[in-house]
Design a protein around this motif. Structure first.
Motif, PDB file in Angstrom:
ATOM      1  N   HIS A 133       0.850  -1.196   0.000  1.00 43.97           N
ATOM      2  CA  HIS A 133       0.000   0.000   0.000  1.00 43.97           C
ATOM      3  C   HIS A 133       0.886   1.246   0.000  1.00 43.97           C
ATOM      4  N   HIS A 134       0.627   2.164  -0.944  1.00 50.31           N
ATOM      5  CA  HIS A 134       1.398   3.400  -1.038  1.00 50.31           C
ATOM      6  C   HIS A 134       0.635   4.409  -1.892  1.00 50.31           C
ATOM      7  N   HIS A 135       1.202   5.605  -2.015  1.00 51.83           N
ATOM      8  CA  HIS A 135       0.649   6.643  -2.877  1.00 51.83           C
ATOM      9  C   HIS A 135       1.706   7.046  -3.898  1.00 51.83           C
ATOM     10  N   LEU A 136       1.260   7.521  -5.047  1.00 52.04           N
ATOM     11  CA  LEU A 136       2.157   8.086  -6.044  1.00 52.04           C
ATOM     12  C   LEU A 136       1.845   9.570  -6.143  1.00 52.04           C
ATOM     13  N   ASP A 137       2.543  10.363  -5.361  1.00 53.00           N
ATOM     14  CA  ASP A 137       2.343  11.813  -5.343  1.00 53.00           C
ATOM     15  C   ASP A 137       3.295  12.458  -6.337  1.00 53.00           C
ATOM     16  N   GLY A 138       2.766  12.890  -7.444  1.00 53.69           N
ATOM     17  CA  GLY A 138       3.601  13.509  -8.460  1.00 53.69           C
ATOM     18  C   GLY A 138       4.634  12.547  -9.018  1.00 53.69           C
ATOM     19  N   GLY A 139       4.309  11.257  -9.052  1.00 49.91           N
ATOM     20  CA  GLY A 139       5.230  10.256  -9.564  1.00 49.91           C
ATOM     21  C   GLY A 139       6.222   9.751  -8.531  1.00 49.91           C
ATOM     22  N   ARG A 140       6.133  10.241  -7.292  1.00 53.67           N
ATOM     23  CA  ARG A 140       7.027   9.790  -6.219  1.00 53.67           C
ATOM     24  C   ARG A 140       6.266   8.907  -5.243  1.00 53.67           C
ATOM     25  N   ILE A 141       6.923   7.877  -4.775  1.00 53.31           N
ATOM     26  CA  ILE A 141       6.302   6.958  -3.830  1.00 53.31           C
ATOM     27  C   ILE A 141       6.312   7.582  -2.444  1.00 53.31           C
ATOM     28  N   THR A 142       5.134   7.636  -1.813  1.00 55.43           N
ATOM     29  CA  THR A 142       5.031   8.116  -0.436  1.00 55.43           C
ATOM     30  C   THR A 142       4.075   7.206   0.330  1.00 55.43           C
ATOM     31  N   PHE A 143       4.174   7.291   1.652  1.00 56.75           N
ATOM     32  CA  PHE A 143       3.339   6.477   2.529  1.00 56.75           C
ATOM     33  C   PHE A 143       2.650   7.369   3.543  1.00 56.75           C
ATOM     34  N   THR A 144       1.351   7.141   3.752  1.00 56.97           N
ATOM     35  CA  THR A 144       0.608   7.840   4.795  1.00 56.97           C
ATOM     36  C   THR A 144       0.494   6.912   6.003  1.00 56.97           C
ATOM     37  N   ALA A 145       0.009   7.447   7.103  1.00 50.77           N
ATOM     38  CA  ALA A 145      -0.196   6.626   8.295  1.00 50.77           C
ATOM     39  C   ALA A 145      -1.194   5.504   7.991  1.00 50.77           C
ATOM     40  N   ASP A 146      -2.193   5.804   7.187  1.00 52.63           N
ATOM     41  CA  ASP A 146      -3.185   4.790   6.811  1.00 52.63           C
ATOM     42  C   ASP A 146      -2.551   3.681   5.964  1.00 52.63           C
ATOM     43  N   ASP A 147      -1.648   4.045   5.062  1.00 57.42           N
ATOM     44  CA  ASP A 147      -0.941   3.038   4.260  1.00 57.42           C
ATOM     45  C   ASP A 147      -0.135   2.104   5.159  1.00 57.42           C
ATOM     46  N   LEU A 148       0.539   2.675   6.144  1.00 59.27           N
ATOM     47  CA  LEU A 148       1.354   1.872   7.060  1.00 59.27           C
ATOM     48  C   LEU A 148       0.476   0.932   7.880  1.00 59.27           C
ATOM     49  N   ARG A 149      -0.691   1.416   8.316  1.00 61.61           N
ATOM     50  CA  ARG A 149      -1.625   0.567   9.065  1.00 61.61           C
ATOM     51  C   ARG A 149      -2.132  -0.584   8.199  1.00 61.61           C
ATOM     52  N   LYS A 150      -2.536  -0.264   6.962  1.00 63.84           N
ATOM     53  CA  LYS A 150      -3.049  -1.300   6.044  1.00 63.84           C
ATOM     54  C   LYS A 150      -1.991  -2.358   5.771  1.00 63.84           C
ATOM     55  N   GLU A 151      -0.770  -1.932   5.567  1.00 68.21           N
ATOM     56  CA  GLU A 151       0.305  -2.878   5.282  1.00 68.21           C
ATOM     57  C   GLU A 151       0.596  -3.740   6.505  1.00 68.21           C
ATOM     58  N   SER A 152       0.520  -3.149   7.674  1.00 64.93           N
ATOM     59  CA  SER A 152       0.736  -3.910   8.903  1.00 64.93           C
ATOM     60  C   SER A 152      -0.361  -4.960   9.079  1.00 64.93           C
ATOM     61  N   GLN A 153      -1.601  -4.590   8.813  1.00 62.23           N
ATOM     62  CA  GLN A 153      -2.711  -5.549   8.899  1.00 62.23           C
ATOM     63  C   GLN A 153      -2.583  -6.650   7.856  1.00 62.23           C
ATOM     64  N   ARG A 154      -2.152  -6.284   6.660  1.00 67.25           N
ATOM     65  CA  ARG A 154      -2.030  -7.254   5.572  1.00 67.25           C
ATOM     66  C   ARG A 154      -1.005  -8.329   5.897  1.00 67.25           C
ATOM     67  N   THR A 155       0.063  -7.943   6.579  1.00 69.93           N
ATOM     68  CA  THR A 155       1.134  -8.898   6.867  1.00 69.93           C
ATOM     69  C   THR A 155       1.016  -9.538   8.250  1.00 69.93           C
ATOM     70  N   ALA A 156      -0.071  -9.270   8.951  1.00 67.39           N
ATOM     71  CA  ALA A 156      -0.251  -9.858  10.290  1.00 67.39           C
ATOM     72  C   ALA A 156      -0.501 -11.361  10.182  1.00 67.39           C
ATOM     73  N   VAL A 157      -0.002 -12.081  11.166  1.00 63.10           N
ATOM     74  CA  VAL A 157      -0.163 -13.531  11.224  1.00 63.10           C
ATOM     75  C   VAL A 157      -1.143 -13.853  12.343  1.00 63.10           C
ATOM     76  N   THR A 158      -2.157 -14.620  12.031  1.00 62.41           N
ATOM     77  CA  THR A 158      -3.156 -15.005  13.012  1.00 62.41           C
ATOM     78  C   THR A 158      -2.671 -16.254  13.752  1.00 62.41           C
ATOM     79  N   PRO A 159      -2.694 -16.237  15.088  1.00 60.99           N
ATOM     80  CA  PRO A 159      -2.245 -17.415  15.824  1.00 60.99           C
ATOM     81  C   PRO A 159      -3.208 -18.580  15.619  1.00 60.99           C
ATOM     82  N   VAL A 160      -2.668 -19.785  15.627  1.00 63.09           N
ATOM     83  CA  VAL A 160      -3.446 -20.990  15.442  1.00 63.09           C
ATOM     84  C   VAL A 160      -3.769 -21.557  16.828  1.00 63.09           C
ATOM     85  N   ALA A 161      -5.026 -21.895  17.051  1.00 65.68           N
ATOM     86  CA  ALA A 161      -5.433 -22.468  18.321  1.00 65.68           C
ATOM     87  C   ALA A 161      -4.813 -23.860  18.455  1.00 65.68           C
ATOM     88  N   ALA A 162      -4.223 -24.110  19.605  1.00 64.72           N
ATOM     89  CA  ALA A 162      -3.546 -25.401  19.813  1.00 64.72           C
ATOM     90  C   ALA A 162      -4.466 -26.454  20.372  1.00 64.72           C
TER      91      ALA A 162
END
Length: 84
Positions: A55-84
């Motif tokens: 998740h990112h933005h292209l501001d004037g052709g440059r890659i930038t990240f907002t706080a929301d982008d960082l949150r979305k990426e963190s959620q996307r890569t989260a690992v759910t624990p498996v019940a034992a």
């Protein structure tokens, strides 16, 4: 703790710094330097952005990240624990 005290501690007022962070844009260099995402190389992060894998933005052709982008990426890569 009383219910009143619990509500007060859970809904703490936002600070000015937190409000400003919502509008801030980070460059890939800053993201890697501050370790805001689990990437160690700016080159790898940019390549993932070019392939639209991060998740990112292209501001004037440059890659930038907002706080929301960082949150979305963190959620996307989260690992759910498996019940034992």
């Amino acid at each position: 703790m009383t219910a009143k005290a619990t509500k007060a501690s859970l809904t703490a007022p936002r600070t000015r710094r937190q409000d400003e962070a919502e509008f801030r844009r980070w460059t890939p260099e800053e993201v890697v330097e501050l370790q805001l995402l689990p990437y160690r190389s700016v080159r790898v992060l940019k390549q993932r952005c070019y392939r639209r894998e991060v998740h990112h933005h292209l501001d004037g052709g440059r890659i930038t990240f907002t706080a929301d982008d960082l949150r979305k990426e963190s959620q996307r890569t989260a690992v759910t624990p498996v019940a034992a």
